[in-house]
Design an enzyme around this catalytic site. Structure first.
Site, PDB file in Angstrom:
ATOM      1  N   GLU A   1       0.795  -1.216   0.000  1.00 32.32           N
ATOM      2  CA  GLU A   1       0.000   0.000   0.000  1.00 32.32           C
ATOM      3  C   GLU A   1       0.835   1.278   0.000  1.00 32.32           C
ATOM      4  O   GLU A   1       0.302   2.366  -0.209  1.00 32.32           O
ATOM      5  CB  GLU A   1      -0.939  -0.007   1.215  1.00 32.32           C
TER       6      GLU A   1
ATOM      7  N   GLU B   1       6.992 -21.612   8.553  1.00 33.21           N
ATOM      8  CA  GLU B   1       7.442 -20.698   9.602  1.00 33.21           C
ATOM      9  C   GLU B   1       8.630 -21.252  10.391  1.00 33.21           C
ATOM     10  O   GLU B   1       9.338 -20.508  11.050  1.00 33.21           O
ATOM     11  CB  GLU B   1       6.302 -20.374  10.554  1.00 33.21           C
TER      12      GLU B   1
END
Length: 309
Positions: A87, A118
């Site tokens: 963004e 992870e």
């Protein structure tokens, strides 16, 4: 392998007494409880505002020196980092690659859970190596538990390379925090669904990332007053927003504002400068460059030397 008792002791894994009977509540009672718990997420950030401010100053300093802001996380944490990075260009006109999001498991993990990724410490090193991490960069490790191997490994490697490191976690005294120059540890309390850190812990991360990127961009001069003057007019809505910003700042008629936007190739900041100074586009660009892209500073410099129209 992390011992079970270590995981069980994490703040993010604790049971929330308030939601012990959530499966017996009416839907309205359920929504009310979730809303009440969500409010704790925002309040939990207040005690660490000084550390967040220090992190913003650190990031802004590095970006001014051509460094990058790099988010690293797994699962929800990684997705939130990518969201914030994605963004920044349309909102603040950042250069491609200036704000980067890395997620354990790569591109596919953004859209489909890759829970095992992870635990891959080596992947974090490989991912940072692939983007040519330098000492000028800032790496932000994101992990609700504060012990996600991918995120911890990313900060450890970043420190070894001389990069600045910031930890965002929701568990105290975490391994992630130990690898950070600045630790941002907000404690919103147990989730309404025990261990579901996409809830309050995820909200905390989103709020902190909003603050880090927005504060940094303000420090870099990408905001004039409270207007995003570096907005990129890449669609009809953003083009209209750019026009409205120019109108609000200059007070000119729409046609004149659109004319200056056309001269500025859609750049609202430059269009405002042209309208308020009478400079040519080339002169306006040079003026902004001398002011490090800060519109207010550029206008003040022109005013001081009598260059305003």
């Amino acid at each position: 392998m992390i011992p079970a008792n270590t995981l069980d002791a994490l703040a993010t894994e604790q049971n929330n007494p308030a939601s012990a009977a959530i499966d017996e509540m009416t839907t309205l009672e359920m929504m009310t409880l979730i809303n009440q718990e969500d409010q704790k997420a925002a309040l939990s950030i207040a005690p660490i505002l000084p550390q967040i401010a220090a992190a913003v100053d650190l990031i802004a300093e590095r970006l001014q020196q051509n460094g990058r802001l790099i988010y690293c996380g797994a699962g929800t944490s990684g997705r939130l980092g990518i969201l914030d990075a994605a963004e920044c260009p349309p909102t603040f006109g950042t250069e491609p690659g200036q704000v980067v999001g890395l997620i354990a498991g790569g591109h596919e993990a953004m859209f489909q859970a890759q829970e095992g990724a992870e635990d891959d410490e080596a992947a974090a090193v490989s991912d940072l190596t692939a983007i040519e991490l330098t000492a000028a960069d800032v790496v932000v490790g994101l992990s609700a538990s504060g012990r996600t191997p991918y995120a911890v490994s990313a900060l450890r490697y970043a420190r070894q390379r001389g990069a600045a490191t910031i930890a965002v976690a929701s568990s105290p005294a975490s391994p992630l925090a130990q690898e950070a120059d600045i630790a941002l540890t907000a404690l919103p309390g147990p989730e309404v669904i025990a261990g579901s850190t996409r809830l309050k812990a995820g909200t905390v991360q989103k709020l902190i990332l909003n603050m880090l990127s927005t504060g940094t961009m303000i420090r870099l001069g990408k905001v004039y007053g409270n207007r995003m003057v570096d907005v990129q007019a890449t669609n009809e809505k953003l083009a209209r927003r750019a026009l409205r910003i120019v109108q609000e700042v200059t007070g000119d008629e729409e046609a004149a504002c659109q004319e200056n936007l056309n001269k500025a190739n859609g750049n609202a900041k430059l269009a405002i400068l042209l309208a308020l100074s009478g400079l040519s586009p080339e002169e306006g660009k040079r003026c902004l460059e001398k002011s490090a892209g800060r519109l207010k500073a550029a206008l003040k410099s022109l005013s001081h030397r009598g260059g305003m129209a």
